[in-house]
Design a protein around this motif. Structure first.
Motif, PDB file in Angstrom:
ATOM      1  N   HIS A  85       0.829  -1.208   0.000  1.00 47.85           N
ATOM      2  CA  HIS A  85       0.000   0.000   0.000  1.00 47.85           C
ATOM      3  C   HIS A  85       0.864   1.259   0.000  1.00 47.85           C
ATOM      4  O   HIS A  85       0.562   2.218  -0.705  1.00 47.85           O
ATOM      5  CB  HIS A  85      -0.918   0.014   1.229  1.00 47.85           C
ATOM      6  CG  HIS A  85      -2.146  -0.829   1.058  1.00 47.85           C
ATOM      7  ND1 HIS A  85      -2.941  -0.767  -0.056  1.00 47.85           N
ATOM      8  CD2 HIS A  85      -2.714  -1.751   1.863  1.00 47.85           C
ATOM      9  CE1 HIS A  85      -3.938  -1.620   0.068  1.00 47.85           C
ATOM     10  NE2 HIS A  85      -3.823  -2.240   1.230  1.00 47.85           N
ATOM     11  N   ILE A  86       1.953   1.242   0.803  1.00 42.59           N
ATOM     12  CA  ILE A  86       2.851   2.407   0.835  1.00 42.59           C
ATOM     13  C   ILE A  86       3.398   2.661  -0.565  1.00 42.59           C
ATOM     14  O   ILE A  86       3.364   3.794  -1.063  1.00 42.59           O
ATOM     15  CB  ILE A  86       4.013   2.175   1.826  1.00 42.59           C
ATOM     16  CG1 ILE A  86       3.508   2.180   3.260  1.00 42.59           C
ATOM     17  CG2 ILE A  86       5.094   3.238   1.659  1.00 42.59           C
ATOM     18  CD1 ILE A  86       4.563   1.836   4.282  1.00 42.59           C
ATOM     19  N   THR A  88       2.249   1.671  -3.572  1.00 45.46           N
ATOM     20  CA  THR A  88       1.251   2.050  -4.575  1.00 45.46           C
ATOM     21  C   THR A  88       0.715   3.449  -4.317  1.00 45.46           C
ATOM     22  O   THR A  88       0.677   4.294  -5.217  1.00 45.46           O
ATOM     23  CB  THR A  88       0.080   1.054  -4.553  1.00 45.46           C
ATOM     24  OG1 THR A  88       0.555  -0.203  -4.160  1.00 45.46           O
ATOM     25  CG2 THR A  88      -0.584   0.966  -5.877  1.00 45.46           C
ATOM     26  N   LEU A  89       0.317   3.688  -3.062  1.00 47.40           N
ATOM     27  CA  LEU A  89      -0.249   5.000  -2.746  1.00 47.40           C
ATOM     28  C   LEU A  89       0.813   6.088  -2.916  1.00 47.40           C
ATOM     29  O   LEU A  89       0.515   7.174  -3.437  1.00 47.40           O
ATOM     30  CB  LEU A  89      -0.792   4.990  -1.315  1.00 47.40           C
ATOM     31  CG  LEU A  89      -1.739   6.115  -0.936  1.00 47.40           C
ATOM     32  CD1 LEU A  89      -2.949   6.091  -1.838  1.00 47.40           C
ATOM     33  CD2 LEU A  89      -2.174   5.988   0.513  1.00 47.40           C
TER      34      LEU A  89
END
Lengths: 271, 260
Positions: A85-86, A88-89
């Motif tokens: 998530h880190i 991609t975001l």
């Protein structure tokens, strides 16, 4: 022309470089060797530690060997999801932030030198600060956790994405732009229908390339408290649970390989 | 008016639109996971202001600490680059599929993949365990990442060379070493220098960081200053690191122009 100079020029020895080029090269060799010698002399290396290395490496592997598979479901899995998530975001955020900077840096779109200088300043400062340093700064501001990691990834990537996007925009053909301008299209439409379709493939390719790098980088941000799988690694390291370290490293290895294969495949499809 | 002229020249691309919506939905979902709320943002801005306030003015007292750390970082970068470049040449040659038999290239390619897959910081952690704290661990970690980068691109560059020149040299009866020196190296030297200078820049950046995990250099000083909330000294270190990296880029640019 007398015969003597002609004969001399035939007999002359041909050389690949001008004397000046040769001099620069020798100056460089001298500089490099001197710098290397000076480094080797003053760097603090303890030879006993080097002799001890095989034993220590053997010890490392025996401590790692029965890999603690249980560490994966209890800790590593959640940390891994957080890392993804880190990455991609952070990449999405950096694309949003780098888009205006890239446009400002493109010489064929923005014609004010002051704006270009400003964009260049943002791009250079984003790239010269390491992602771990960005992470340290954001941990100090937002506290430890994934948010700091995401912002670190995003700010670090602006320089890379913005520079490549600006270059892609500069290479866009004038034809569609002039056609739309001649038809009276406002600047937003010109951008959306003339520039964007031309840079879109390279934009997605840059985004995927950076995502691949960011997955690698986000795996270590946890070492400075910015969340992700690095946190699991750091915990296991500080407790000297090398079997858990081995599990974490194995996971990172697998994810990096899978990400690289996936990115290569998608890039070959869209380019 | 014919049907063709009334057709919308810019039809709506539904798959693309759905993909954009999905991307937006993911962004909102992931942001909610990280508790990225407005109040947290405002507190963060508040913290950030205090943080900047404590950073300025940069602390100028601890010159010897700064000097020791920075010079060790530069030494790590220089030694690691020299070793990395030298070791990349044989590894890259062994990995080139147009020069070597299949099984050799697979071994070399496996080595390169292993060197590439871990971040230098993780490699540094493993070397700190193997050879103890200090510059040696940092040097070894950066050598590994240098081999991973230079050897991979070098092997790819060799695979793209024209074989005509290689055959011409071979036809004169030259041995393998002469074929390499006269047929292969001249075709890839310029690109090799490009990769090497890029990696030197990269090593300089990473040598300032490996200290965080005990690999020597300024990183340890930086991390300690952070943990002790000496933010004014942190700013001094950061400015010095950025200045060093910029000087490094100028020097490597000079090197690239001299040799290409």
């Amino acid at each position: 022309m007398s015969a003597a100079p002609a004969a001399a020029s035939i007999a002359r020895e041909w050389q690949r470089f001008t004397p000046r080029q040769r001099l620069t090269r020798y100056a460089f060799y001298l500089f490099a060797v001197a710098a290397l010698m000076q480094s080797l002399r003053s760097v603090e290396i303890i030879p006993e530690f080097l002799e001890d290395m095989p034993e220590q490496v053997a010890d490392l592997f025996t401590r790692m060997w029965p890999i603690d598979w249980n560490y994966y479901p209890t800790t590593v899995h959640a940390a891994l999801v957080e890392t993804l998530h880190i990455a991609t975001l952070g990449t999405i955020l950096s694309l949003a932030l780098a888009f205006p900077v890239g446009i400002m840096a493109a010489r064929n779109i923005v014609r004010w030198p002051a704006v270009q200088l400003f964009a260049k300043f943002i791009l250079v400062s984003s790239r010269s600060v390491n992602s771990l340093v960005w992470a340290l700064l954001f941990v100090a501001v937002f506290g430890p956790g994934a948010l700091a990691g995401t912002l670190a990834i995003a700010f670090r990537s602006i320089g890379f994405v913005g520079k490549l996007l600006g270059e892609a925009l500069e290479e866009a053909h004038r034809g569609p732009v002039e056609a739309l301008t001649a038809a009276g299209a406002p600047p937003a439409s010109v951008f959306l229908k003339a520039y964007w379709p031309q840079v879109q493939p390279s934009f997605w390719s840059i985004a995927l390339f950076r995502l691949d790098i960011n997955i690698r980088e986000s795996a270590v941000l946890g070492l400075v408290g910015a969340g992700g799988i690095g946190t699991a690694l750091d915990d296991a390291l500080s407790l000297l649970y090398w079997d858990q370290v081995a599990m974490t490293l194995l996971t990172i290895f697998a994810v990096v390989i899978v990400a690289e294969i996936a990115v290569t495949y998608i890039r070959s499809r869209i380019l | 008016m014919s049907a063709a002229s009334r057709r919308n020249p810019f039809p709506v691309n539904w798959p693309a639109r759905v993909a954009w919506v999905a991307l937006a939905a993911y962004t909102v979902y992931a942001a909610s996971l990280f508790q990225l709320t407005w109040t947290r943002f405002l507190t963060g801005i508040d913290n950030g202001a205090k943080f900047l306030d404590r950073m300025f003015p940069p602390l100028l007292g601890k010159w010897d600490l700064l000097w020791v750390g920075m010079s060790e970082s530069v030494e790590i970068a220089l030694i690691a680059s020299a070793l990395g470049v030298v070791l990349s040449v044989p590894v890259g040659l062994l990995a080139a599929r147009n020069l070597m038999p299949g099984w050799v290239t697979w071994l070399a390619r496996g080595l390169i993949a292993l060197c590439r897959s871990f971040h230098p910081m993780i490699v540094a952690i493993l070397f700190v365990k193997s050879v103890g704290f200090g510059a040696l661990a940092g040097i070894m970690a950066l050598v590994v990442s240098s081999i991973g980068f230079i050897a991979k691109l070098f092997a790819e560059a060799i695979e793209e060379i024209s074989l005509k020149q290689v055959e011409a040299v071979r036809a004169t009866g030259a041995g393998f070493a002469n074929v390499l020196i006269m047929g292969v190296i001249p075709q890839v030297l310029a690109r090799f220098i490009g990769f090497a200078t890029y990696q030197i820049d990269s090593n300089l950046r990473n040598s300032t960081m490996v200290g965080i995990v005990g690999g020597g250099g300024i990183g340890a000083t930086l991390f300690t200053a952070f943990q002790r909330f000496d933010y004014d000294f942190v700013l001094t270190i950061l400015i010095t690191i950025i200045a060093l990296i910029m000087v490094g880029e100028i020097v490597s640019g000079w090197m690239r122009r001299t040799f290409q």
